[in-house]
Design an enzyme around this catalytic site. Structure first.
Site, PDB file in Angstrom:
ATOM      1  CE1 TYR A  13       0.277   7.506   9.916  1.00 40.47           C
ATOM      2  CE2 TYR A  13       1.035   5.448   8.971  1.00 40.47           C
ATOM      3  CZ  TYR A  13       1.035   6.831   8.991  1.00 40.47           C
ATOM      4  OH  TYR A  13       1.814   7.548   8.107  1.00 40.47           O
ATOM      5  N   PRO A  61       0.827  -1.206   0.000  1.00 34.70           N
ATOM      6  CG  PRO A  61       0.073  -1.006   2.194  1.00 34.70           C
ATOM      7  CD  PRO A  61       0.751  -1.955   1.255  1.00 34.70           C
ATOM      8  CD  GLN A 114      -2.285  -0.050   4.915  1.00 38.16           C
ATOM      9  OE1 GLN A 114      -2.057   1.057   4.439  1.00 38.16           O
ATOM     10  NE2 GLN A 114      -1.354  -0.753   5.536  1.00 38.16           N
ATOM     11  NE  ARG A 173       2.718  -3.068   5.161  1.00 37.45           N
ATOM     12  CZ  ARG A 173       3.389  -2.219   4.421  1.00 37.45           C
ATOM     13  NH1 ARG A 173       3.095  -0.946   4.424  1.00 37.45           N
ATOM     14  NH2 ARG A 173       4.368  -2.635   3.639  1.00 37.45           N
TER      15      ARG A 173
HETATM   16  C1  FMN Z   1       4.851   7.059  -1.248  1.00 40.98           C
HETATM   17  C2  FMN Z   1       4.672   6.021  -0.179  1.00 40.98           C
HETATM   18  C3  FMN Z   1       3.456   5.865   0.430  1.00 40.98           C
HETATM   19  C4  FMN Z   1       3.261   4.888   1.416  1.00 40.98           C
HETATM   20  N1  FMN Z   1       2.007   4.697   1.938  1.00 40.98           N
HETATM   21  C5  FMN Z   1       1.792   3.645   2.765  1.00 40.98           C
HETATM   22  C6  FMN Z   1       0.467   3.295   3.141  1.00 40.98           C
HETATM   23  O1  FMN Z   1      -0.530   3.877   2.697  1.00 40.98           O
HETATM   24  N2  FMN Z   1       0.326   2.268   4.020  1.00 40.98           N
HETATM   25  C7  FMN Z   1       1.392   1.562   4.497  1.00 40.98           C
HETATM   26  O2  FMN Z   1       1.219   0.638   5.303  1.00 40.98           O
HETATM   27  N3  FMN Z   1       2.654   1.842   4.092  1.00 40.98           N
HETATM   28  C8  FMN Z   1       2.864   2.830   3.222  1.00 40.98           C
HETATM   29  N4  FMN Z   1       4.130   3.060   2.751  1.00 40.98           N
HETATM   30  C9  FMN Z   1       5.204   2.134   3.095  1.00 40.98           C
HETATM   31  C10 FMN Z   1       5.352   1.063   2.001  1.00 40.98           C
HETATM   32  O3  FMN Z   1       4.183   0.261   1.898  1.00 40.98           O
HETATM   33  C11 FMN Z   1       6.561   0.138   2.274  1.00 40.98           C
HETATM   34  O4  FMN Z   1       6.337  -0.586   3.459  1.00 40.98           O
HETATM   35  C12 FMN Z   1       7.873   0.892   2.375  1.00 40.98           C
HETATM   36  O5  FMN Z   1       7.991   1.874   1.367  1.00 40.98           O
HETATM   37  C13 FMN Z   1       9.054  -0.050   2.304  1.00 40.98           C
HETATM   38  O6  FMN Z   1       9.017  -0.816   1.112  1.00 40.98           O
HETATM   39  P1  FMN Z   1       9.942  -0.421  -0.177  1.00 40.98           P
HETATM   40  O7  FMN Z   1      11.367  -0.414   0.324  1.00 40.98           O
HETATM   41  O8  FMN Z   1       9.675  -1.525  -1.162  1.00 40.98           O
HETATM   42  O9  FMN Z   1       9.519   0.914  -0.646  1.00 40.98           O
HETATM   43  C14 FMN Z   1       4.339   4.065   1.801  1.00 40.98           C
HETATM   44  C15 FMN Z   1       5.583   4.248   1.202  1.00 40.98           C
HETATM   45  C16 FMN Z   1       5.759   5.205   0.212  1.00 40.98           C
HETATM   46  C17 FMN Z   1       7.105   5.322  -0.436  1.00 40.98           C
END
Ligand code: FMN
Length: 366
Positions: free
Chosen positions: A184, A24, A101, A232
């Site tokens: 959160y 997400p 989510q 999560r």
């Molecule tokens: C732009 C952005 C928005 C995100 N929004 C959410 C979200 O809505 N809910 C959530 O649980 N994590 C959110 N995250 C965290 C990501 O889901 C993920 O756990 C985190 O970026 C690490 O993974 P990655 O290294 O593949 O980016 C967000 C991350 C980014 C970069």
């Protein structure tokens, strides 16, 4: 031999064509909680990526639960109708399963859009409102403190999670994820760094688990057993004396006993004092620890950017599924490239079948 990353996986009753989950990611582009053509473009693109599951961004259960005024929500008929239109467009051209989510930001709500600075917008300012939490401690010094939820407030939030879950089921979403990570609201009950309550919702681990588990129960009650309901979690706050992996394991085991379909293991987000050992796979040890303690599926996430890396995570059994976030924004066909790198086949829209390069001429399933 087919790469394990590209073998099907059953997330409860939901069959995924491969082990890649799009994590997400908030895009902060809605109006009054309603999705619009941005969401059609954004999710439409991701739905053509070949991943096994697309997870929609954190979706607020009440307006005050939004991180920013641009978050999408599922608190009323207008939000539901708007999201329904987005889903209709995306589904018309992709059969990728779609998860959502469901979230409440608690004391981390009411902030400005990240690209405008992301600072707290105090109540009374344009786009700002009074936040709520487990206790009345602000996330950062200098912020307006949240109101600690009283009994009526707890009931309202519990019911809001259940109501949003009902709307998600009505929209035909294939899976629902409860957001209890990243500092959160539900995490604000779990972590002793945010929860200073002296009633049955604070103090001991059992008490701190109580509200998130009640929320899960309220959602499981209205989500049919054939619809995946995952959670999560942050595996640790990365702060001495904060929420940790032992608490996470107890929480995951309690969720499993209540009919949770899977645990998605992330970390952090609770405290400005967090010290995160950032690097490839930095959260995988947390996923592995949860995986060893439960029998339901576990999803790993965090700086997984290479095909071989993802393959190793599912191949060694550290996790059943791998979620990718930022790399999907940077390279929305990442699953195609991963399949090409691992010599696997992947589904593509018929309109794109002619795009396979010579070096991977048999990449696409027809
Ligand atoms: C732009 C952005 C928005 C995100 N929004 C959410 C979200 O809505 N809910 C959530 O649980 N994590 C959110 N995250 C965290 C990501 O889901 C993920 O756990 C985190 O970026 C690490 O993974 P990655 O290294 O593949 O980016 C967000 C991350 C980014 C970069």
């Amino acid at each position: 031999m087919t790469a394990r990353l590209f073998t099907p996986f059953d997330l409860g009753a939901l069959r995924l064509s491969n082990r890649i989950v799009i994590a997400p990611m908030c895009t902060y582009s809605a109006t009054d909680g309603c999705a619009n053509d941005w969401h059609v473009i954004h999710y439409g693109g991701l739905a053509l990526s070949g991943a096994g599951l697309l997870t929609l961004e954190a979706t607020a259960v009440e307006p005050e639960g939004r991180i920013t005024y641009g978050d999408i929500g599922l608190w009323d008929d207008a939000c539901e109708t708007a999201l329904g239109k987005t889903l209709e467009s995306v589904r018309r051209w992709s059969d990728m399963p779609i998860a959502i989510q469901i979230a409440h930001a608690g004391r981390k709500a009411s902030t400005d859009l990240p690209w405008l600075g992301g600072v707290q917008l105090p109540p009374g300012s344009e786009h700002g409102w009074q936040t709520v939490s487990s206790s009345d401690l602000p996330f950062q010094d200098g912020e307006v403190a949240p109101h600690a939820l009283d009994r009526d407030g707890l009931k309202r939030v519990r019911e809001a999670f259940a109501s949003a879950a009902k709307r998600a089921v009505r929209l035909g979403l294939d899976a629902i994820q409860v957001h209890s990570a990243h500092g959160y609201l539900l995490h604000q009950f779990l972590s002793p760094l945010a929860n200073y309550r002296d009633d049955e919702y604070g103090g001991s681990l059992e008490n701190r688990l109580r509200f998130p588990l009640e929320v899960f129960d309220a959602m499981r009650d209205v989500v049919p057993s054939n619809v995946s309901l995952t959670v999560r979690v942050s595996g640790t706050d990365w702060v001495e004396g904060g929420w940790d992996i032992d608490g996470t394991i107890a929480y995951a085991q309690a969720l499993q006993a209540k009919g949770c379909t899977g645990i998605h293991v992330s970390s952090g987000g609770m405290s400005m004092a967090q010290s995160i050992p950032l690097g490839p796979n930095y959260q995988v040890p947390l996923a592995r620890a949860v995986k060893q303690a439960v029998s339901i599926p576990v999803i790993a996430v965090g700086l997984v950017t290479e095909a071989e890396q993802a393959e190793t995570i599912v191949g060694t059994g550290d996790a059943d599924l791998v979620a990718v976030a930022r790399v999907m924004l940077y390279d929305p066909r990442w699953p195609w490239h991963a399949a090409a790198a691992l010599g696997a086949k992947i589904k593509a829209a018929p309109q794109y079948l002619r795009s396979a390069p010579h070096s991977a001429a048999n990449l696409f399933k027809v």
